[in-house]
Write a protein that holds these residues in place. Structure first.
Motif: not given
Length: 75
Positions: A12, A40-42
């Motif tokens: 991330g 879709k997430g970090s």
């Protein structure tokens, strides 16, 4: 024409560095407005931009190179 790309990073932190870089980035193709956000997430960044269709669009290649600088790749 609107183009949308997604780039995956190993962390991330790297995704955020790429995202921050895009806030001040301009394409060599001209005034291409780039909008980017985490998706879709970090560890994934979604990038959208508008290309007027005149000439050849180098923006995608330039974004690939920039993401590669941070260890990312297009998914």
């Amino acid at each position: 024409m609107i183009s949308e790309l997604q780039f995956q990073f190993s962390s991330g932190q790297l995704a955020n560095r790429f995202l921050n870089e895009l806030t001040h980035w301009t394409s060599s193709s001209g005034n291409v407005a780039v909008k980017a956000k985490l998706a879709k997430g970090s560890d994934t960044v979604s990038v959208r931009y508008f290309f007027d269709g005149k000439g050849f669009d180098y923006t995608c290649s330039e974004l690939d190179d920039l993401a590669g600088h941070y260890g990312g790749e297009e998914v």
